[in-house]
Write an enzyme that holds these catalytic residues in place. Structure first.
Site, PDB file in Angstrom:
ATOM      1  CG  ASP A  12     -29.323  -5.456  35.895  1.00 39.94           C
ATOM      2  OD1 ASP A  12     -28.471  -5.886  36.606  1.00 39.94           O
ATOM      3  OD2 ASP A  12     -29.255  -5.075  34.808  1.00 39.94           O
ATOM      4  CG  ASP A 106     -24.651  -6.719  38.845  1.00 31.66           C
ATOM      5  OD1 ASP A 106     -24.391  -7.392  38.481  1.00 31.66           O
ATOM      6  OD2 ASP A 106     -24.698  -5.540  38.604  1.00 31.66           O
ATOM      7  CD  GLU A 107     -26.652  -9.240  34.597  1.00 32.10           C
ATOM      8  OE1 GLU A 107     -27.679  -9.038  33.775  1.00 32.10           O
ATOM      9  OE2 GLU A 107     -25.421  -8.875  34.136  1.00 32.10           O
TER      10      GLU A 107
END
Length: 358
Positions: A12, A106-107
């Site tokens: 993350d 983003d993860e």
């Protein structure tokens, strides 16, 4: 291989959008920053850690955020840039495994049980990945490591920012027992409040409840919560997960009380959704119109067609029909559409007669 023997990593990125802005524009570093929104209206997409100290969070209105942090700096999102950086990060993941399941820019989840570098320690792999991300992009990431996605997701949030946590098999029950129920991945605000009313405040409280009790109060989710309290989650890491829906929306700089400007705004939204569908070679049967009012109340209206659509004209015609049959209550601040019931599992394409608007 059983779920108990998997080695799963959840990566993350730390305040991703805001961190990219601070990376590209040094004058923004160490300052409270919000991506999206404004002092007048709009919703924040991301907040830097400097802004979070004041209580500024994503999905918060810009108006409330500026009250919490008068020095807050608003910047417009640059999604092309975020996607560019995300692709760099994804390339690093693929150095270790092809089993990468992105959740957003983003993860992502990674299954490194069997990995390309033949490394035995998932903890060491996570450390290497985080180091490479920083060396390649200048950004920091946090990681969670455990035997399934549920535990890895919780663990990645434990030592943020720029940290990681491993939950080993023998640590699962003690870790979950001590965890606040609101930190369980998948337990939303309403479910959390209901659990509080039932005397469930920690993982230990949840584990003490029988399946019958949980099914009585949570229906089909009862078994799911029973298993979560024991760290049981068999969901595999699925690369290139297909979407269940495609949509887009627009938040206006001023509220509208007439249907005429909303019809015009729908054109832009439908064009964007059409492009997204056709890029993925998808179409759908169910169109949902979303209207958010100035008091933040939400209204949705859906229709399911007997055929699949993806073209701009058909999307717009369907959306306009729904809008015409919607009773507008107060002034509108946002409008959007979503296409679901996609043709992902269809072996044969279904065709419709072309429809021309005059």
């Amino acid at each position: 291989m059983t779920a108990a023997h998997r080695k799963i990593i959840h990566i993350d990125m730390d305040a991703f959008y805001a961190s990219v802005e601070q990376l590209d524009f040094p004058e923004l570093r160490n300052k409270p920053l919000a991506v999206g929104g404004s002092e007048i209206r709009g919703v924040i997409s991301a907040a830097s850690y400097e802004a979070r100290k004041f209580g500024v969070r994503s999905a918060m209105s810009g108006k409330l955020a500026i009250k919490k942090c008068p020095e807050l700096i608003f910047v417009k999102p640059r999604f092309d840039r975020y996607k560019e950086v995300s692709q760099q990060i994804r390339a690093i993941f693929l150095e270790y495994t092809d089993l990468v399941e992105p959740l957003s820019l983003d993860e992502a989840f990674l299954d490194v049980t069997i990995n390309k570098k033949n490394l035995k320690s998932a903890t060491n792999i996570a450390e290497e990945i985080r180091r490479k991300i920083f060396e390649t992009t200048g950004l920091t990431a946090s990681a969670g490591i455990s035997v399934n996605k549920f535990l890895a997701k919780i663990a990645s949030d434990y030592n943020k920012p720029n940290g990681q946590k491993t939950i080993r098999p023998e640590e699962i029950i003690p870790f979950l027992d001590a965890l606040e129920i609101k930190r369980f991945f998948g337990v939303g605000k309403k479910t959390c409040e209901k659990m509080y009313h039932l005397g469930i405040f920690t993982g230990s409280d949840l584990r003490m409840k029988s399946i019958d009790f949980l099914e009585e109060h949570f229906g089909n989710s009862g078994l799911h919560f029973y298993q979560l309290a024991r760290g049981i989650s068999n969901s595999p890491v699925v690369p290139n997960r297909l979407p269940k829906s495609i949509g887009a929306e627009r938040t206006f700089t001023e509220n509208f009380t007439s249907i005429i400007p909303l019809q015009d705004k729908l054109k832009d939204v439908c064009e964007e959704v059409s492009i997204r569908l056709q890029k993925r070679n998808l179409s759908g049967k169910t169109l949902t119109l979303k209207i958010k009012y100035s008091d933040f109340t939400l209204q949705t209206k859906s229709t399911t067609l007997p055929y699949y659509i993806s073209s701009y004209d058909l999307l717009l015609d369907t959306a306009l029909d729904l809008l015409a049959n919607s009773d507008l209550k107060t002034s509108v601040r946002l409008i959007g559409i979503q296409i679901s019931n996609l043709n992902i599992n269809q072996k044969k394409a279904e065709y419709v007669q072309l429809k021309f608007r005059f």
